[in-house]
Write a protein that holds these residues in place. Sequence first.
Motif, PDB file in Angstrom:
ATOM      1  N   GLY A  95     -26.204 -11.148   4.924  1.00  0.00           N
ATOM      2  CA  GLY A  95     -27.087 -10.939   6.062  1.00  0.00           C
ATOM      3  C   GLY A  95     -27.014 -12.024   7.115  1.00  0.00           C
ATOM      4  O   GLY A  95     -26.389 -13.081   6.911  1.00  0.00           O
ATOM      5  N   ASP A  96     -27.637 -11.755   8.260  1.00  0.00           N
ATOM      6  CA  ASP A  96     -27.825 -12.706   9.349  1.00  0.00           C
ATOM      7  C   ASP A  96     -29.311 -13.006   9.474  1.00  0.00           C
ATOM      8  O   ASP A  96     -30.153 -12.158   9.170  1.00  0.00           O
ATOM      9  CB  ASP A  96     -27.349 -12.133  10.691  1.00  0.00           C
ATOM     10  CG  ASP A  96     -25.850 -11.925  10.739  1.00  0.00           C
ATOM     11  OD1 ASP A  96     -25.148 -12.516   9.908  1.00  0.00           O
ATOM     12  OD2 ASP A  96     -25.401 -11.161  11.606  1.00  0.00           O
ATOM     13  N   HIS A 120     -32.697   2.174  10.223  1.00  0.00           N
ATOM     14  CA  HIS A 120     -31.375   2.523  10.740  1.00  0.00           C
ATOM     15  C   HIS A 120     -30.397   1.355  10.651  1.00  0.00           C
ATOM     16  O   HIS A 120     -29.196   1.559  10.512  1.00  0.00           O
ATOM     17  CB  HIS A 120     -31.475   3.023  12.186  1.00  0.00           C
ATOM     18  CG  HIS A 120     -31.909   1.972  13.157  1.00  0.00           C
ATOM     19  ND1 HIS A 120     -33.238   1.636  13.337  1.00  0.00           N
ATOM     20  CD2 HIS A 120     -31.198   1.172  13.993  1.00  0.00           C
ATOM     21  CE1 HIS A 120     -33.324   0.682  14.254  1.00  0.00           C
ATOM     22  NE2 HIS A 120     -32.107   0.369  14.662  1.00  0.00           N
ATOM     23  N   GLY A 121     -30.886   0.127  10.729  1.00  0.00           N
ATOM     24  CA  GLY A 121     -29.991  -1.029  10.614  1.00  0.00           C
ATOM     25  C   GLY A 121     -30.298  -1.895   9.420  1.00  0.00           C
ATOM     26  O   GLY A 121     -29.743  -2.984   9.274  1.00  0.00           O
ATOM     27  N   PHE A 122     -31.211  -1.410   8.554  1.00  0.00           N
ATOM     28  CA  PHE A 122     -31.658  -2.173   7.401  1.00  0.00           C
ATOM     29  C   PHE A 122     -32.027  -3.602   7.822  1.00  0.00           C
ATOM     30  O   PHE A 122     -31.559  -4.593   7.270  1.00  0.00           O
ATOM     31  CB  PHE A 122     -30.584  -2.198   6.308  1.00  0.00           C
ATOM     32  CG  PHE A 122     -31.128  -2.596   4.958  1.00  0.00           C
ATOM     33  CD1 PHE A 122     -32.023  -1.784   4.289  1.00  0.00           C
ATOM     34  CD2 PHE A 122     -30.749  -3.783   4.370  1.00  0.00           C
ATOM     35  CE1 PHE A 122     -32.530  -2.161   3.057  1.00  0.00           C
ATOM     36  CE2 PHE A 122     -31.253  -4.164   3.133  1.00  0.00           C
ATOM     37  CZ  PHE A 122     -32.145  -3.349   2.474  1.00  0.00           C
ATOM     38  N   LEU A 160     -30.716  -9.672   1.125  1.00  0.00           N
ATOM     39  CA  LEU A 160     -29.314 -10.075   1.142  1.00  0.00           C
ATOM     40  C   LEU A 160     -29.189 -11.578   1.335  1.00  0.00           C
ATOM     41  O   LEU A 160     -29.997 -12.203   2.018  1.00  0.00           O
ATOM     42  CB  LEU A 160     -28.569  -9.353   2.276  1.00  0.00           C
ATOM     43  CG  LEU A 160     -28.549  -7.826   2.235  1.00  0.00           C
ATOM     44  CD1 LEU A 160     -27.733  -7.276   3.390  1.00  0.00           C
ATOM     45  CD2 LEU A 160     -28.005  -7.313   0.904  1.00  0.00           C
ATOM     46  N   LYS A 161     -28.139 -12.161   0.756  1.00  0.00           N
ATOM     47  CA  LYS A 161     -27.860 -13.571   0.971  1.00  0.00           C
ATOM     48  C   LYS A 161     -27.463 -13.796   2.427  1.00  0.00           C
ATOM     49  O   LYS A 161     -26.679 -13.037   2.999  1.00  0.00           O
ATOM     50  CB  LYS A 161     -26.734 -14.046   0.049  1.00  0.00           C
ATOM     51  CG  LYS A 161     -27.048 -13.921  -1.437  1.00  0.00           C
ATOM     52  CD  LYS A 161     -28.182 -14.824  -1.854  1.00  0.00           C
ATOM     53  CE  LYS A 161     -28.410 -14.799  -3.346  1.00  0.00           C
ATOM     54  NZ  LYS A 161     -29.533 -15.660  -3.764  1.00  0.00           N
ATOM     55  N   ILE A 162     -28.010 -14.854   3.049  1.00  0.00           N
ATOM     56  CA  ILE A 162     -27.772 -15.116   4.467  1.00  0.00           C
ATOM     57  C   ILE A 162     -26.420 -15.799   4.657  1.00  0.00           C
ATOM     58  O   ILE A 162     -26.157 -16.848   4.061  1.00  0.00           O
ATOM     59  CB  ILE A 162     -28.903 -15.976   5.055  1.00  0.00           C
ATOM     60  CG1 ILE A 162     -30.250 -15.249   4.905  1.00  0.00           C
ATOM     61  CG2 ILE A 162     -28.632 -16.277   6.523  1.00  0.00           C
ATOM     62  CD1 ILE A 162     -30.299 -13.882   5.536  1.00  0.00           C
ATOM     63  N   ASN A 163     -25.587 -15.210   5.527  1.00  0.00           N
ATOM     64  CA  ASN A 163     -24.269 -15.764   5.806  1.00  0.00           C
ATOM     65  C   ASN A 163     -24.201 -16.424   7.185  1.00  0.00           C
ATOM     66  O   ASN A 163     -23.396 -17.320   7.405  1.00  0.00           O
ATOM     67  CB  ASN A 163     -23.198 -14.673   5.731  1.00  0.00           C
ATOM     68  CG  ASN A 163     -21.792 -15.231   5.807  1.00  0.00           C
ATOM     69  OD1 ASN A 163     -21.393 -16.023   4.968  1.00  0.00           O
ATOM     70  ND2 ASN A 163     -21.046 -14.838   6.833  1.00  0.00           N
ATOM     71  N   GLU A 164     -25.025 -15.974   8.121  1.00  0.00           N
ATOM     72  CA  GLU A 164     -25.089 -16.591   9.453  1.00  0.00           C
ATOM     73  C   GLU A 164     -26.546 -16.897   9.771  1.00  0.00           C
ATOM     74  O   GLU A 164     -27.414 -16.026   9.664  1.00  0.00           O
ATOM     75  CB  GLU A 164     -24.495 -15.677  10.520  1.00  0.00           C
ATOM     76  CG  GLU A 164     -24.520 -16.298  11.919  1.00  0.00           C
ATOM     77  CD  GLU A 164     -23.740 -15.493  12.942  1.00  0.00           C
ATOM     78  OE1 GLU A 164     -22.619 -15.072  12.609  1.00  0.00           O
ATOM     79  OE2 GLU A 164     -24.260 -15.274  14.050  1.00  0.00           O
ATOM     80  N   LEU A 208     -37.049 -18.873   2.409  1.00  0.00           N
ATOM     81  CA  LEU A 208     -36.247 -18.120   3.373  1.00  0.00           C
ATOM     82  C   LEU A 208     -35.559 -16.931   2.700  1.00  0.00           C
ATOM     83  O   LEU A 208     -35.488 -15.840   3.268  1.00  0.00           O
ATOM     84  CB  LEU A 208     -35.205 -19.032   4.022  1.00  0.00           C
ATOM     85  CG  LEU A 208     -35.683 -19.955   5.138  1.00  0.00           C
ATOM     86  CD1 LEU A 208     -34.543 -20.844   5.616  1.00  0.00           C
ATOM     87  CD2 LEU A 208     -36.251 -19.165   6.315  1.00  0.00           C
ATOM     88  N   GLU A 209     -35.050 -17.155   1.495  1.00  0.00           N
ATOM     89  CA  GLU A 209     -34.366 -16.072   0.780  1.00  0.00           C
ATOM     90  C   GLU A 209     -35.338 -14.960   0.385  1.00  0.00           C
ATOM     91  O   GLU A 209     -34.921 -13.813   0.180  1.00  0.00           O
ATOM     92  CB  GLU A 209     -33.670 -16.627  -0.454  1.00  0.00           C
ATOM     93  CG  GLU A 209     -32.476 -17.523  -0.127  1.00  0.00           C
ATOM     94  CD  GLU A 209     -31.843 -18.138  -1.362  1.00  0.00           C
ATOM     95  OE1 GLU A 209     -32.483 -18.069  -2.438  1.00  0.00           O
ATOM     96  OE2 GLU A 209     -30.730 -18.681  -1.257  1.00  0.00           O
TER      97      GLU A 209
END
Length: 285
Positions: free
Chosen positions: A119-120, A76-78, A160-164, A154-155
């Motif tokens: 992503g976070d 539901h939130g991927f 998705l690429k982590i933004n936060e 980590l990736e």
Amino acid sequence: MKKSNGIEDSPSRWSRPRRHRRLWIFIGVPLAVILLVAYAIAFLIDEPLRRYTEAKMNRALKGYTVRLKELNFHPHGFSLDLKGITVVQDTYPDPPVADIPYLHASVNWKALLRGRVVGDMLIDRPRIYMNLAQARKEIADPTPVNERGWQEALEAIYPLKINEFRVREGDITYEDQGPFKPLRLRHLNFVATNIRNVKSKDRVYPSEFHVEAAVFDSGRVQADGRADFLAEPNPTFIGRAVLERIELDYLKPITNRYNVTVDKGLLSADGEFEFGSQVRRLELQ
């Protein structure tokens, strides 16, 4: 037509709720079935996804091995929840150098509103430990730190690429040889935002960061600044730091190797730092 209390009953008045119920059944039942199937698939893929993620992280790392106990995917939130992450140094596997009880990765919804799909990531209560033998092996390794595959590992966790990126209540310990007290940071909290430069137009320190921790017994450290985590060959930083009541006696295992004697004393300082591609600067008062 029958009347009730002088008001004529209208056929449409009574048929309207029935139409609404039929509409909700028409929409709700297929939606419930879709959600049920999605969660069933998510449950079935958790273990294969755990094995795949663990293998992908280990392919990225050099000199270290990851063990992942549990992975849960939430459609539901991927989002992903990883539990029981252990990292060992291959040469000295006991004790582990990292123990992470919980890691959460999800879509960064604020960035999505700006048209960026990133992503976070939250790392909760990580415990990092290294002793003298492990530290010497790390220093003697000819492969530079930025080529050990930590970022790639980590990736590998999230597509998705982590933004936060956040670390909550971390604990870092270094233990030397001899009768010395361990060097320890407690209650380490770190947050870095806009890593993928979602908001900024330029590439000069686009990310904001904040870090704070308890140092040894009575000390505190706090730093705020900006960074470019994507800079090559290493991330770059600029900011301001505050040190409070850092007990110098703890630094004996390090200072003794340089024939410097430290006995008691506290360090408090306030100043600026910059670690750039061409600049190395530290000014403390």
